[in-house]
Enzyme design. Structure first.
Site, PDB file in Angstrom:
ATOM      1  N   LYS A  22      -4.147  -7.897  -0.991  1.00 59.46           N
ATOM      2  CA  LYS A  22      -2.857  -6.996  -1.330  1.00 59.46           C
ATOM      3  C   LYS A  22      -1.549  -6.774  -0.562  1.00 59.46           C
ATOM      4  O   LYS A  22      -1.172  -6.582  -1.644  1.00 59.46           O
ATOM      5  CB  LYS A  22      -3.933  -6.076  -1.590  1.00 59.46           C
ATOM      6  CG  LYS A  22      -2.591  -4.415  -1.913  1.00 59.46           C
ATOM      7  CD  LYS A  22      -3.615  -3.450  -2.508  1.00 59.46           C
ATOM      8  CE  LYS A  22      -3.899  -2.909  -1.630  1.00 59.46           C
ATOM      9  NZ  LYS A  22      -2.127  -1.637  -0.959  1.00 59.46           N
ATOM     10  N   ASN A  23      -2.134  -6.567   0.439  1.00 57.43           N
ATOM     11  CA  ASN A  23      -1.449  -5.377   1.679  1.00 57.43           C
ATOM     12  C   ASN A  23       0.349  -6.802   1.929  1.00 57.43           C
ATOM     13  O   ASN A  23       0.967  -6.735   2.761  1.00 57.43           O
ATOM     14  CB  ASN A  23      -1.443  -4.915   3.403  1.00 57.43           C
ATOM     15  CG  ASN A  23      -2.114  -3.984   2.653  1.00 57.43           C
ATOM     16  OD1 ASN A  23      -2.410  -4.059   1.837  1.00 57.43           O
ATOM     17  ND2 ASN A  23      -3.226  -3.002   3.776  1.00 57.43           N
ATOM     18  N   ARG A  91       2.503   3.516  -2.543  1.00 59.36           N
ATOM     19  CA  ARG A  91       3.760   3.872  -1.730  1.00 59.36           C
ATOM     20  C   ARG A  91       4.569   2.103  -1.217  1.00 59.36           C
ATOM     21  O   ARG A  91       5.553   2.693  -0.979  1.00 59.36           O
ATOM     22  CB  ARG A  91       3.107   3.918  -0.531  1.00 59.36           C
ATOM     23  CG  ARG A  91       3.381   3.510   1.255  1.00 59.36           C
ATOM     24  CD  ARG A  91       3.992   5.068   1.917  1.00 59.36           C
ATOM     25  NE  ARG A  91       3.994   4.521   3.282  1.00 59.36           N
ATOM     26  CZ  ARG A  91       4.684   5.635   3.766  1.00 59.36           C
ATOM     27  NH1 ARG A  91       5.466   6.548   2.788  1.00 59.36           N
ATOM     28  NH2 ARG A  91       5.407   5.130   4.994  1.00 59.36           N
ATOM     29  N   CYS A 115      -1.800   6.587  -1.811  1.00 60.66           N
ATOM     30  CA  CYS A 115      -2.911   7.094  -1.591  1.00 60.66           C
ATOM     31  C   CYS A 115      -2.567   8.800  -0.685  1.00 60.66           C
ATOM     32  O   CYS A 115      -2.042   8.653  -0.160  1.00 60.66           O
ATOM     33  CB  CYS A 115      -3.853   6.693  -1.042  1.00 60.66           C
ATOM     34  SG  CYS A 115      -4.452   5.559  -2.104  1.00 60.66           S
ATOM     35  N   ARG A 120       2.758  10.314   5.266  1.00 58.38           N
ATOM     36  CA  ARG A 120       2.900   9.177   5.192  1.00 58.38           C
ATOM     37  C   ARG A 120       4.775   9.031   4.790  1.00 58.38           C
ATOM     38  O   ARG A 120       5.581   8.644   3.812  1.00 58.38           O
ATOM     39  CB  ARG A 120       2.855   8.365   4.463  1.00 58.38           C
ATOM     40  CG  ARG A 120       0.656   8.398   4.381  1.00 58.38           C
ATOM     41  CD  ARG A 120       0.392   7.663   3.105  1.00 58.38           C
ATOM     42  NE  ARG A 120       0.862   5.747   3.122  1.00 58.38           N
ATOM     43  CZ  ARG A 120      -0.312   5.641   2.645  1.00 58.38           C
ATOM     44  NH1 ARG A 120      -0.952   5.410   1.240  1.00 58.38           N
ATOM     45  NH2 ARG A 120      -0.270   3.794   3.224  1.00 58.38           N
ATOM     46  N   PRO A 121       5.008   9.386   5.901  1.00 56.84           N
ATOM     47  CA  PRO A 121       7.395   9.711   5.349  1.00 56.84           C
ATOM     48  C   PRO A 121       7.973   8.554   5.919  1.00 56.84           C
ATOM     49  O   PRO A 121       7.207   7.855   6.150  1.00 56.84           O
ATOM     50  CB  PRO A 121       7.825  10.580   6.882  1.00 56.84           C
ATOM     51  CG  PRO A 121       5.860  10.137   7.537  1.00 56.84           C
ATOM     52  CD  PRO A 121       5.107  10.254   6.895  1.00 56.84           C
ATOM     53  N   ASP A 301      -7.780   1.017   7.220  1.00 56.39           N
ATOM     54  CA  ASP A 301      -8.461   0.960   5.383  1.00 56.39           C
ATOM     55  C   ASP A 301     -10.523   0.248   5.824  1.00 56.39           C
ATOM     56  O   ASP A 301     -10.674   0.129   5.304  1.00 56.39           O
ATOM     57  CB  ASP A 301      -7.634  -0.705   5.269  1.00 56.39           C
ATOM     58  CG  ASP A 301      -6.481  -0.198   4.788  1.00 56.39           C
ATOM     59  OD1 ASP A 301      -6.214   1.157   5.114  1.00 56.39           O
ATOM     60  OD2 ASP A 301      -5.314  -1.142   4.217  1.00 56.39           O
ATOM     61  N   ARG A 394      -6.871  -0.530  -8.131  1.00 56.44           N
ATOM     62  CA  ARG A 394      -5.395  -0.626  -7.360  1.00 56.44           C
ATOM     63  C   ARG A 394      -5.578  -2.219  -6.259  1.00 56.44           C
ATOM     64  O   ARG A 394      -4.205  -3.018  -6.335  1.00 56.44           O
ATOM     65  CB  ARG A 394      -5.224   0.445  -6.294  1.00 56.44           C
ATOM     66  CG  ARG A 394      -4.247   1.383  -7.544  1.00 56.44           C
ATOM     67  CD  ARG A 394      -3.502   2.880  -6.300  1.00 56.44           C
ATOM     68  NE  ARG A 394      -3.126   2.327  -5.634  1.00 56.44           N
ATOM     69  CZ  ARG A 394      -2.234   2.807  -4.550  1.00 56.44           C
ATOM     70  NH1 ARG A 394      -3.157   4.005  -4.048  1.00 56.44           N
ATOM     71  NH2 ARG A 394      -2.308   2.454  -3.626  1.00 56.44           N
TER      72      ARG A 394
HETATM   73  C1  UD1 Z   1       0.352   0.124   5.708  1.00 55.14           C
HETATM   74  C2  UD1 Z   1      -1.264  -0.689   4.601  1.00 55.14           C
HETATM   75  C3  UD1 Z   1      -2.079  -0.081   4.873  1.00 55.14           C
HETATM   76  C4  UD1 Z   1      -2.210   0.168   6.233  1.00 55.14           C
HETATM   77  C5  UD1 Z   1      -1.176   1.437   7.140  1.00 55.14           C
HETATM   78  C6  UD1 Z   1      -2.279   1.194   8.270  1.00 55.14           C
HETATM   79  C7  UD1 Z   1       0.291  -1.688   3.076  1.00 55.14           C
HETATM   80  C8  UD1 Z   1       0.927  -2.171   0.897  1.00 55.14           C
HETATM   81  N1  UD1 Z   1      -0.473  -0.578   3.150  1.00 55.14           N
HETATM   82  O1  UD1 Z   1       0.402   0.872   4.471  1.00 55.14           O
HETATM   83  O2  UD1 Z   1      -3.067  -0.585   3.594  1.00 55.14           O
HETATM   84  O3  UD1 Z   1      -3.336   1.730   5.948  1.00 55.14           O
HETATM   85  O4  UD1 Z   1      -0.306   0.056   6.660  1.00 55.14           O
HETATM   86  O5  UD1 Z   1      -2.605  -0.459   8.955  1.00 55.14           O
HETATM   87  O6  UD1 Z   1       1.109  -2.612   3.661  1.00 55.14           O
HETATM   88  N2  UD1 Z   1       4.879   6.135   9.279  1.00 55.14           N
HETATM   89  C9  UD1 Z   1       5.654   7.288   9.928  1.00 55.14           C
HETATM   90  N3  UD1 Z   1       6.688   7.608   9.643  1.00 55.14           N
HETATM   91  C10 UD1 Z   1       7.240   6.349   8.826  1.00 55.14           C
HETATM   92  C11 UD1 Z   1       5.966   5.157   8.567  1.00 55.14           C
HETATM   93  C12 UD1 Z   1       4.816   5.228   8.757  1.00 55.14           C
HETATM   94  O7  UD1 Z   1       5.531   8.173  10.397  1.00 55.14           O
HETATM   95  O8  UD1 Z   1       8.764   6.259   8.544  1.00 55.14           O
HETATM   96  C13 UD1 Z   1       3.719   6.989   9.746  1.00 55.14           C
HETATM   97  C14 UD1 Z   1       2.276   7.515   8.869  1.00 55.14           C
HETATM   98  O9  UD1 Z   1       2.448   8.271   8.437  1.00 55.14           O
HETATM   99  C15 UD1 Z   1       1.185   7.007   9.114  1.00 55.14           C
HETATM  100  C16 UD1 Z   1       0.826   5.408   9.999  1.00 55.14           C
HETATM  101  O10 UD1 Z   1       3.120   5.701  10.549  1.00 55.14           O
HETATM  102  O11 UD1 Z   1       0.692   7.625   9.747  1.00 55.14           O
HETATM  103  C17 UD1 Z   1       1.072   3.988   9.561  1.00 55.14           C
HETATM  104  O12 UD1 Z   1       1.793   3.916   8.645  1.00 55.14           O
HETATM  105  P1  UD1 Z   1       2.296   2.654   7.811  1.00 55.14           P
HETATM  106  O13 UD1 Z   1       1.875   1.518   9.421  1.00 55.14           O
HETATM  107  O14 UD1 Z   1       3.455   2.878   8.051  1.00 55.14           O
HETATM  108  O15 UD1 Z   1       1.421   2.382   6.884  1.00 55.14           O
HETATM  109  P2  UD1 Z   1       2.421   1.653   5.768  1.00 55.14           P
HETATM  110  O16 UD1 Z   1       2.954   0.439   5.808  1.00 55.14           O
HETATM  111  O17 UD1 Z   1       2.666   2.663   4.693  1.00 55.14           O
END
Ligand code: UD1
Length: 416
Positions: A22-23, A91, A115, A120-121, A301, A394
């Site tokens: 999926k990712n 997201r 989720c 998640r900013p 995950d 999902r």
């Molecule tokens: C992706 C995966 C999700 C997985 C996660 C971490 C997809 C579609 N989803 O989510 O399944 O759990 O990676 O391996 O690929 N953060 C910030 N600012 C930002 C972006 C992120 O502070 O602009 C923080 C988030 O709040 C979190 C951390 O960084 O604490 C990790 O987030 P991120 O690696 O961005 O996860 P996703 O891409 O949302």
């Protein structure tokens, strides 16, 4: 609304084929916005998140053709999405931002949902777009970006998967070269880079903390097959290890899931790579210590499915969640089944080996929902898993069907 009726299960055995990740698929789908030529993706899993992203891409003016599990996407004249409720559902929808901006010089998107596992900013995504020359304007509930992109240097304060992907997608059509430092190293990033390279982008350093992208003025379409889903594979392995299992996983890439495989071995099961796939044999028994980290560390995950397994381990297992601040919601539901779990901030102490008794539990988020399905297999009698928001579908293509093909007894009921 989905409800699953799960019967206690002592043994899982047989073979399953793992779907595409999926990712990996979601960012690859967004890459279609970079070119007017068709992008064809093979072996696309039937997931609600894929379906939702297809609706978002359609809203962005993308044409879609499906042929079985092959998906062809064309973005002749893409535009910003107009339906905010679709974006708030997932997201990964934020990944239309980078390619739209790079292709059209403008992107306006509603702030994304997904989720509720943490804040998640998207500050790192926006920081990246600014480094490429975009003007960013935040308004309540949405963000507008404008500007012709040019290469730049971006340092990510955290190796965010989504931010790395968004910047890669934007840099693909930016003039000149872009350097992303402290980039995410996840296999799904490497997969996106491989597809972008096939479309005509110059990329080096994928899979390391420093990626360099040389943008192109025009990109081609291509045909691409995404990598297998290491989280689906890990979930099935945990389920098998909870029982007297002997399960063969076909179509996985073991080298992309070393952290999970090492943890499983620490529980006492045996893992063997064969030409046919990866075989797990035996029942897990030894407690473990898990600390979630960015790749190649233990994936966040897999924390919930591994916690379901820990319910069966003799002694106290320790889980430390360092990626998301609110990712123990499933633990509360596991306690309803009789699990001994104590949470202290970002640490969960799981006293395993006790008897679990089936009752009604509610899916809290995607991976938490899958973990509760696994916990239901361990509980005596019947567990009723309510999934009112359809979290599990999902991200898993028919998880109950996969487990049933190995000998589980899970009935899925759909209502409304
Ligand atoms: C992706 C995966 C999700 C997985 C996660 C971490 C997809 C579609 N989803 O989510 O399944 O759990 O990676 O391996 O690929 N953060 C910030 N600012 C930002 C972006 C992120 O502070 O602009 C923080 C988030 O709040 C979190 C951390 O960084 O604490 C990790 O987030 P991120 O690696 O961005 O996860 P996703 O891409 O949302």
């Amino acid at each position: 609304m989905a409800t699953y009726r799960i019967r206690h299960c002592e043994q899982l055995s047989g073979e399953v084929s793992i779907h595409s990740a999926k990712n990996a698929v979601l960012p690859l789908m967004c890459a279609c916005l970079l070119t007017r030529e068709p992008l064809t993706l093979e072996r696309v899993p039937a997931l609600t998140d894929v379906h939702t992203l297809l609706s978002i891409l359609t809203d962005c003016g993308v044409s879609v053709r499906r042929d079985g599990d092959t998906l062809t996407l064309w973005a002749e004249e893409p535009k910003s999405p107009t339906a905010p409720d679709l974006l708030s559902r997932m997201r990964a929808s934020v990944l239309v931002m980078g390619p739209l901006l790079a292709r059209t010089g403008y992107a306006r998107i509603a702030l994304p949902g997904g989720c509720a596992i943490g804040q998640r900013p998207i500050d790192l995504h926006l920081k990246g777009m600014e480094a490429l020359g975009a003007q960013v304007q935040l308004t309540p509930g949405s963000v507008t970006l404008q500007g012709r992109l040019r290469g730049g240097s971006v340092y990510l304060d955290f190796p965010s998967v989504g931010a790395t992907e968004n910047i890669l997608l934007a840099a693909a059509l930016a003039s000149g070269s872009t350097r992303i430092e402290n980039a995410a190293k996840e296999p799904e990033i490497v997969d996106l880079c491989a597809c972008l390279a096939r479309m005509g982008v110059g990329i080096s350093g994928a899979g390391t903390g420093e990626i360099t992208v040389t943008g192109a003025t025009q990109l081609h379409g291509c045909t691409y097959r995404p990598i297998p889903d290491r989280i689906e594979a890990g979930t099935i392995l945990c389920a098998s290890a909870m029982t007297e299992g002997s399960v063969l996983l076909r179509g996985i890439r073991a080298e992309q899931m070393r952290a999970v495989l090492f943890k499983l071995e620490e529980t006492g099961v045996s893992l063997r790579e064969t030409p046919a796939g990866l075989r797990l044999t035996g029942r897990a028994s030894q407690p473990i210590q898990v600390r979630t980290l960015a790749y190649p560390g233990f994936p966040t995950d897999m924390q919930a499915p591994m916690m379901a397994l820990a319910l069966r381990l003799r002694g106290t297992s320790v889980f430390m969640e360092t990626i998301f601040e609110n990712r123990f919601m499933h633990a509360r539901e596991m306690v309803r089944l009789g699990a001994g779990i104590r949470i202290e901030d970002r640490i969960a102490l799981v006293s395993g080996g006790g008897v679990l008794a089936g009752t009604t539990v509610t899916s809290t988020d995607l991976r938490g929902g899958a973990a509760l399905m696994l916990a239901g297999l361990a509980a005596e009698g019947e567990t009723v898993l309510r999934d009112p928001e359809g979290h599990i579908a999902r991200g898993y293509e028919d998880l109950p069907g996969m487990l049933n093909s190995l000998g589980a007894d899970i009935q899925a009921e759909e209502e409304g």
